[in-house]
Design an enzyme around this catalytic site. Sequence first.
Site, short mmCIF file in Angstrom:
data_model
loop_
_atom_site.label_atom_id
_atom_site.label_comp_id
_atom_site.label_asym_id
_atom_site.label_seq_id
_atom_site.Cartn_x
_atom_site.Cartn_y
_atom_site.Cartn_z
CB THR A 4 -22.77 2.84 29.25
OG1 THR A 4 -22.08 3.52 30.29
CG2 THR A 4 -21.83 2.55 28.10
CB ALA B 73 -22.17 4.75 39.05
CG ASN C 13 -28.40 -0.60 32.86
OD1 ASN C 13 -29.55 -1.01 32.81
ND2 ASN C 13 -27.46 -1.18 33.56
CE1 TYR D 295 -16.83 -1.17 35.41
CE2 TYR D 295 -15.18 -2.46 34.25
CZ TYR D 295 -16.19 -1.52 34.24
OH TYR D 295 -16.53 -0.91 33.07
CG HIS E 290 -8.26 1.36 0.78
ND1 HIS E 290 -7.67 0.81 -0.33
CD2 HIS E 290 -8.30 0.40 1.72
CE1 HIS E 290 -7.36 -0.45 -0.06
NE2 HIS E 290 -7.74 -0.72 1.17
NE ARG F 195 -22.85 15.58 37.71
CZ ARG F 195 -22.16 14.68 37.00
NH1 ARG F 195 -20.85 14.82 36.89
NH2 ARG F 195 -22.74 13.68 36.40
CE LYS G 169 -25.68 3.86 32.35
NZ LYS G 169 -25.25 3.49 33.70
CE LYS H 230 -9.49 -4.26 2.26
NZ LYS H 230 -8.11 -3.97 2.60
NE ARG I 58 -12.08 -2.82 10.87
CZ ARG I 58 -11.24 -2.82 9.83
NH1 ARG I 58 -10.88 -3.94 9.28
NH2 ARG I 58 -10.78 -1.69 9.36
CG ASP J 87 -26.24 0.54 36.35
OD1 ASP J 87 -25.58 -0.49 36.09
OD2 ASP J 87 -26.18 1.58 35.67
NE ARG K 52 -4.33 -1.24 1.08
CZ ARG K 52 -4.69 -2.10 0.13
NH1 ARG K 52 -4.14 -2.01 -1.07
NH2 ARG K 52 -5.60 -3.00 0.35
P1 NAP Z 1 -20.02 10.02 35.82
O1 NAP Z 1 -21.45 10.15 35.49
O2 NAP Z 1 -18.99 10.66 34.97
O3 NAP Z 1 -19.80 10.55 37.33
C1 NAP Z 1 -18.55 10.55 37.96
C2 NAP Z 1 -18.66 11.21 39.32
O4 NAP Z 1 -17.36 11.12 39.94
C3 NAP Z 1 -19.00 12.69 39.25
O5 NAP Z 1 -19.76 13.03 40.37
C4 NAP Z 1 -17.62 13.34 39.33
O6 NAP Z 1 -17.62 14.62 39.90
C5 NAP Z 1 -16.92 12.42 40.30
N1 NAP Z 1 -15.48 12.53 40.21
C6 NAP Z 1 -14.72 12.27 39.12
N2 NAP Z 1 -13.42 12.44 39.41
C7 NAP Z 1 -13.37 12.86 40.69
C8 NAP Z 1 -12.31 13.21 41.57
N3 NAP Z 1 -11.04 13.16 41.18
N4 NAP Z 1 -12.62 13.59 42.84
C9 NAP Z 1 -13.90 13.62 43.24
N5 NAP Z 1 -14.95 13.30 42.46
C10 NAP Z 1 -14.67 12.91 41.20
O7 NAP Z 1 -19.61 8.49 35.88
P2 NAP Z 1 -20.52 7.24 36.35
O8 NAP Z 1 -21.18 6.61 35.19
O9 NAP Z 1 -21.35 7.64 37.50
O10 NAP Z 1 -19.37 6.22 36.79
C11 NAP Z 1 -18.55 6.53 37.93
C12 NAP Z 1 -17.70 5.30 38.24
O11 NAP Z 1 -18.54 4.24 38.66
C13 NAP Z 1 -16.98 4.74 37.00
O12 NAP Z 1 -15.73 5.31 36.90
C14 NAP Z 1 -16.94 3.24 37.24
O13 NAP Z 1 -15.71 2.91 37.81
C15 NAP Z 1 -18.03 3.02 38.23
N6 NAP Z 1 -19.14 2.21 37.66
C16 NAP Z 1 -19.16 0.90 37.96
C17 NAP Z 1 -20.19 0.11 37.49
C18 NAP Z 1 -20.19 -1.33 37.85
O14 NAP Z 1 -21.06 -2.05 37.35
N7 NAP Z 1 -19.29 -1.80 38.66
C19 NAP Z 1 -21.21 0.65 36.69
C20 NAP Z 1 -21.16 2.02 36.39
C21 NAP Z 1 -20.12 2.78 36.88
P3 NAP Z 1 -17.87 15.94 39.00
O15 NAP Z 1 -19.34 16.00 38.76
O16 NAP Z 1 -17.33 17.04 39.85
O17 NAP Z 1 -17.07 15.73 37.72
#
Ligand code: NAP
Length: 507
Positions: free
Chosen positions: A278, A363, A303, A446, A111, A387, A282, A136, A174, A318, A58
């Site tokens: 996600t 979350a 979700n 996780y 391409h 928030r 959502k 292709k 793919r 969730d 290519r």
């Molecule tokens: P999100 O909507 O982006 O919310 C993230 C939250 O964390 C916001 O309140 C953010 O604050 C805060 N934050 C980020 N960095 C920070 C820091 N350095 N200090 C203090 N606060 C901080 O994300 P989400 O979907 O809720 O997901 C959050 C986490 O949950 C993910 O990273 C993931 O690890 C976990 N999760 C796990 C599952 C599971 O099934 N185990 C499912 C979903 C999510 P601000 O608003 O100030 O930015």
Amino acid sequence: MICVSIGRGRHRHVIAEHKYLAEHGIRLVELRLDYIEGPVQVARLLRERHCPIIATCRRAVDGGRWSQSEEARQLVLRTAIVEGADYIDLEDDIAQSIPRYGRTKRIISHHDFHKTPADLEAIHARLAAMDADIVKIATMANHPTDNLRMMELVRSSRIPTVGLCMGDIGMPTRVLVGSCGAPFTFATFHEDRVLAPGQIGWRQMRDLYRYDSISTATRIYGVVADPVAHSLSPVVHNAALEAAGIDAVYLPFRVPAEQLDEFLERGANWPLSGLSVTIPHKEAVLKHAVRQDDLVTSIGAANTLAFEPSGVAAFNTDATAAVESLKHALYYRDADGGGVGETGEPDEGLGLKTAIVLGAGGAARAVAFGLKQQGVDVTVASRTFERSKRIATEVGCKAVEWNARYRVSHDCVVNATPIGMHPHVDETPYEKEHLRRYMIVFDTVYNPENTLLVKEARAVGCQIVTGVDMFVRQAAIQFRIWQGVDASDHVMRDALKRATSSARSPD
Ligand code: NAP
């Protein structure tokens, strides 16, 4: 069939990879001659071939690495034909100046690294007329609909056609192109060494997506997000589908927010059977649902979508997953394994009195809602106080400033922020001097499972719930919604743990 592209600078590396692939069941490889550093020894590469090859060389304009003259490139291609390459890849502008010779089959290629052009059919017809054995076409997908157009082109073509969309958005073609009738798809030798945007490794193609077993009868599921490349849902769901012997595949669909409506409206064209949803979709998916479960109504976000004959049904797994994970930790602390599908958990609440939820994103909202429903007195603490106040109003709980998180009484700490997530593994949202032995510590992160918070809480003697527990449970509930049967907990858990540990390994 999966064709693996080999792009290496040294002949001996090309030959070694070719041999390795043939020994591992690969029946077609593409030798990217433009990657060879120095003079290309075409005869040597063909003499030492271990399975049929496509010879490709290519130019940069077509995404390649050829840096010498065009004359020299065409000499390499002609030599490959004379030396008996099984297939030769000729771009449409040179195809007519290099005639058919011997048994080498002609792949006439086109391409477009910017778009999937409107006149795909006309381009295809032009290529097919150039004495092509195979056509292709690889084009950049800027919209999920580009995938649909490409798959329809492959389906309706009378000449064997490999039609692929490039980029994250185009990745599903793919995997699905074989079920549309393409003779093969392309994958790379190693997923970290992609030769075209959106390519995946051959092991992923074969073992994760089970390319060779996908047919028109295979049901299509996936996760819709933007970005989506790092989602581990395909790993968990495909492993569970395979273990259950279900003819279905689960794909990552990157869909930008402004394209979500059209993607969902055209769900039947793929055809989609179910989606995990996600960030950032959502809430936006809800207007497409003809019915939704009570949790979706209460939380205001879904979700999970199921494409049913009557329309799209929306679910939220969730909050249930968070509560189930806590229940398991509280009632089955001495039991072995996770036991996603088990029954017999007590119907009464969690037995927790107070919890602090750190973070105020999706979350946090789901966990706070789930805990509140179980009668727990919940407080949300987040960096952006506005928030947490919003969640407090929606859920009916309390909100405090981030710095006040230790001053609120709580017997359960939930981390619903990304703090502690790979690669920031030496950070914790909750300092260890505030941890107490009586606390339950639930970290939703996780990757890794054993965050600094989890390790420190374990050292203090706290009871632990990990993000792996929650992730696997929410996926298992989705699986039950879509398939009507329980997924294997340990298959999902093992797949997730393998994926997170290999993502962290230095090689
Ligand atoms: P999100 O909507 O982006 O919310 C993230 C939250 O964390 C916001 O309140 C953010 O604050 C805060 N934050 C980020 N960095 C920070 C820091 N350095 N200090 C203090 N606060 C901080 O994300 P989400 O979907 O809720 O997901 C959050 C986490 O949950 C993910 O990273 C993931 O690890 C976990 N999760 C796990 C599952 C599971 O099934 N185990 C499912 C979903 C999510 P601000 O608003 O100030 O930015």
